[in-house]
Design a protein around this motif. Structure first.
Motif, PDB file in Angstrom:
ATOM      1  N   PHE A  41       0.828  -1.200   0.000  1.00 37.98           N
ATOM      2  CA  PHE A  41       0.000   0.000   0.000  1.00 37.98           C
ATOM      3  C   PHE A  41       0.870   1.261   0.000  1.00 37.98           C
ATOM      4  CE2 PHE A  41      -2.224   3.354   2.366  1.00 37.98           C
ATOM      5  CZ  PHE A  41      -3.333   3.534   1.540  1.00 37.98           C
ATOM      6  N   ILE A  42       1.875   1.298   0.857  1.00 35.20           N
ATOM      7  CA  ILE A  42       2.769   2.457   0.928  1.00 35.20           C
ATOM      8  C   ILE A  42       3.519   2.622  -0.388  1.00 35.20           C
ATOM      9  CG2 ILE A  42       4.847   3.367   2.055  1.00 35.20           C
ATOM     10  CD1 ILE A  42       3.743   2.150   4.670  1.00 35.20           C
ATOM     11  N   PHE A  43       3.994   1.516  -0.969  1.00 30.39           N
ATOM     12  CA  PHE A  43       4.683   1.589  -2.255  1.00 30.39           C
ATOM     13  C   PHE A  43       3.762   2.184  -3.320  1.00 30.39           C
ATOM     14  CE2 PHE A  43       5.667  -0.096  -6.433  1.00 30.39           C
ATOM     15  CZ  PHE A  43       7.003   0.211  -6.555  1.00 30.39           C
ATOM     16  N   ASN A  44       2.519   1.725  -3.356  1.00 35.13           N
ATOM     17  CA  ASN A  44       1.581   2.228  -4.365  1.00 35.13           C
ATOM     18  C   ASN A  44       1.224   3.694  -4.133  1.00 35.13           C
ATOM     19  OD1 ASN A  44       1.285   0.046  -6.170  1.00 35.13           O
ATOM     20  ND2 ASN A  44       0.077  -1.032  -4.634  1.00 35.13           N
ATOM     21  N   MET A  45       1.176   4.119  -2.878  1.00 35.01           N
ATOM     22  CA  MET A  45       0.962   5.550  -2.604  1.00 35.01           C
ATOM     23  C   MET A  45       2.121   6.371  -3.148  1.00 35.01           C
ATOM     24  SD  MET A  45      -0.757   6.116   1.179  1.00 35.01           S
ATOM     25  CE  MET A  45       0.692   6.945   1.653  1.00 35.01           C
ATOM     26  N   MET A  46       3.339   5.930  -2.879  1.00 32.13           N
ATOM     27  CA  MET A  46       4.523   6.634  -3.380  1.00 32.13           C
ATOM     28  C   MET A  46       4.569   6.603  -4.909  1.00 32.13           C
ATOM     29  SD  MET A  46       5.846   7.705  -0.658  1.00 32.13           S
ATOM     30  CE  MET A  46       5.811   7.384   1.072  1.00 32.13           C
ATOM     31  N   ARG A  47       4.153   5.495  -5.486  1.00 30.26           N
ATOM     32  CA  ARG A  47       4.113   5.355  -6.941  1.00 30.26           C
ATOM     33  C   ARG A  47       3.142   6.370  -7.554  1.00 30.26           C
ATOM     34  NH1 ARG A  47       0.614   2.100  -9.903  1.00 30.26           N
ATOM     35  NH2 ARG A  47       1.325   1.774 -12.022  1.00 30.26           N
ATOM     36  N   MET A  48       1.962   6.503  -6.947  1.00 33.51           N
ATOM     37  CA  MET A  48       0.983   7.474  -7.447  1.00 33.51           C
ATOM     38  C   MET A  48       1.506   8.905  -7.313  1.00 33.51           C
ATOM     39  SD  MET A  48      -2.781   5.989  -6.467  1.00 33.51           S
ATOM     40  CE  MET A  48      -2.445   5.588  -4.774  1.00 33.51           C
ATOM     41  N   MET A  49       2.221   9.172  -6.224  1.00 35.26           N
ATOM     42  CA  MET A  49       2.808  10.501  -6.053  1.00 35.26           C
ATOM     43  C   MET A  49       3.842  10.777  -7.145  1.00 35.26           C
ATOM     44  SD  MET A  49       3.199  10.694  -1.909  1.00 35.26           S
ATOM     45  CE  MET A  49       4.128  12.188  -1.932  1.00 35.26           C
ATOM     46  N   GLN A  50       4.652   9.783  -7.475  1.00 39.20           N
ATOM     47  CA  GLN A  50       5.654   9.958  -8.527  1.00 39.20           C
ATOM     48  C   GLN A  50       4.994  10.172  -9.890  1.00 39.20           C
ATOM     49  OE1 GLN A  50       8.893  10.359  -8.328  1.00 39.20           O
ATOM     50  NE2 GLN A  50       8.946  10.043  -6.138  1.00 39.20           N
ATOM     51  N   LYS A  51       3.943   9.408 -10.160  1.00 37.23           N
ATOM     52  CA  LYS A  51       3.260   9.527 -11.451  1.00 37.23           C
ATOM     53  C   LYS A  51       2.584  10.883 -11.618  1.00 37.23           C
ATOM     54  CE  LYS A  51       1.373   5.904 -13.483  1.00 37.23           C
ATOM     55  NZ  LYS A  51       0.504   4.754 -13.733  1.00 37.23           N
ATOM     56  N   SER A  52       2.063  11.446 -10.523  1.00 38.60           N
ATOM     57  CA  SER A  52       1.348  12.720 -10.608  1.00 38.60           C
ATOM     58  C   SER A  52       2.275  13.922 -10.462  1.00 38.60           C
ATOM     59  CB  SER A  52       0.249  12.781  -9.547  1.00 38.60           C
ATOM     60  OG  SER A  52       0.813  12.758  -8.256  1.00 38.60           O
ATOM     61  N   GLY A  53       3.582  13.694 -10.258  1.00 39.32           N
ATOM     62  CA  GLY A  53       4.530  14.787 -10.156  1.00 39.32           C
ATOM     63  C   GLY A  53       4.682  15.364  -8.761  1.00 39.32           C
ATOM     64  N   TRP A  54       4.223  14.637  -7.742  1.00 42.66           N
ATOM     65  CA  TRP A  54       4.350  15.101  -6.358  1.00 42.66           C
ATOM     66  C   TRP A  54       5.593  14.540  -5.681  1.00 42.66           C
ATOM     67  CZ3 TRP A  54      -1.198  14.528  -3.922  1.00 42.66           C
ATOM     68  CH2 TRP A  54      -2.052  15.406  -4.574  1.00 42.66           C
ATOM     69  N   GLY A  55       6.483  13.955  -6.451  1.00 35.82           N
ATOM     70  CA  GLY A  55       7.718  13.391  -5.888  1.00 35.82           C
ATOM     71  C   GLY A  55       8.652  14.487  -5.434  1.00 35.82           C
ATOM     72  N   SER A  56       9.732  14.090  -4.802  1.00 33.71           N
ATOM     73  CA  SER A  56      10.644  15.081  -4.233  1.00 33.71           C
ATOM     74  C   SER A  56      11.537  15.740  -5.279  1.00 33.71           C
ATOM     75  CB  SER A  56      11.492  14.461  -3.136  1.00 33.71           C
ATOM     76  OG  SER A  56      12.264  13.411  -3.668  1.00 33.71           O
ATOM     77  N   SER A  57      11.827  15.034  -6.402  1.00 32.57           N
ATOM     78  CA  SER A  57      12.691  15.638  -7.411  1.00 32.57           C
ATOM     79  C   SER A  57      12.548  14.903  -8.742  1.00 32.57           C
ATOM     80  CB  SER A  57      14.152  15.598  -6.964  1.00 32.57           C
ATOM     81  OG  SER A  57      14.632  14.280  -6.998  1.00 32.57           O
ATOM     82  N   PRO A  58      12.949  15.558  -9.839  1.00 31.80           N
ATOM     83  CA  PRO A  58      12.932  14.873 -11.138  1.00 31.80           C
ATOM     84  C   PRO A  58      13.900  13.688 -11.194  1.00 31.80           C
ATOM     85  CG  PRO A  58      13.169  17.247 -11.433  1.00 31.80           C
ATOM     86  CD  PRO A  58      13.264  16.969  -9.967  1.00 31.80           C
ATOM     87  N   VAL A  59      14.984  13.759 -10.448  1.00 37.01           N
ATOM     88  CA  VAL A  59      15.944  12.654 -10.400  1.00 37.01           C
ATOM     89  C   VAL A  59      15.283  11.410  -9.807  1.00 37.01           C
ATOM     90  CG1 VAL A  59      18.143  11.891  -9.402  1.00 37.01           C
ATOM     91  CG2 VAL A  59      17.894  14.245 -10.211  1.00 37.01           C
ATOM     92  N   GLU A  60      14.480  11.614  -8.762  1.00 34.49           N
ATOM     93  CA  GLU A  60      13.784  10.490  -8.139  1.00 34.49           C
ATOM     94  C   GLU A  60      12.781   9.866  -9.105  1.00 34.49           C
ATOM     95  OE1 GLU A  60      11.034   9.550  -4.243  1.00 34.49           O
ATOM     96  OE2 GLU A  60      12.109  11.437  -4.340  1.00 34.49           O
TER      97      GLU A  60
END
Length: 120
Positions: A84-103
């Protein structure tokens, strides 16, 4: 990290070490460690020499049991909470809410934004 095991060992001179172990457990969970074993004991002593012999024997017996259980060769199962946590982080990365473009690039290189998962 999704195939590793961790053991959290904590002692305290007075009360239970549960709250300290919980913080470490949460950090390991967010790192993706699927198998976390905790062992905490209040020894009521300032140093190892001050610990009662019966308490030392209990610690030795308990840690030997934990080591035998961890020595099994089977791969740890990734639980629903970690997924569940992995999928939450995955959705954040897909929507551009990640910490950086490198990540985000790292996630794309590993294929995690698609169908690939690190525990398979």
């Amino acid at each position: 990290m999704f195939s590793k095991r961790a053991v959290i060992v904590s002692t305290s001179a007075g009360s239970s070490p549960k709250s300290a172990m919980k913080d470490v457990e949460d950090a390991l969970l967010y790192l993706g460690v699927p198998s976390i074993t905790k062992y905490g004991i209040a020894v009521q002593a300032m140093n190892w020499d001050g610990v009662r012999t019966s308490k030392k024997e209990k610690i030795d017996k308990d840690t030997s049991r934990i080591a035998a259980r961890l020595n099994r060769r089977e791969k740890p199962h990734v639980g629903i909470k970690t997924r569940f946590i992995f999928n939450m982080m995955r959705m954040m990365q897909k929507s551009g809410w990640g910490s950086s473009p490198v990540e985000k690039e790292y996630w794309e290189q590993n294929g995690w934004l698609g169908k690939k998962r690190p525990w398979k």
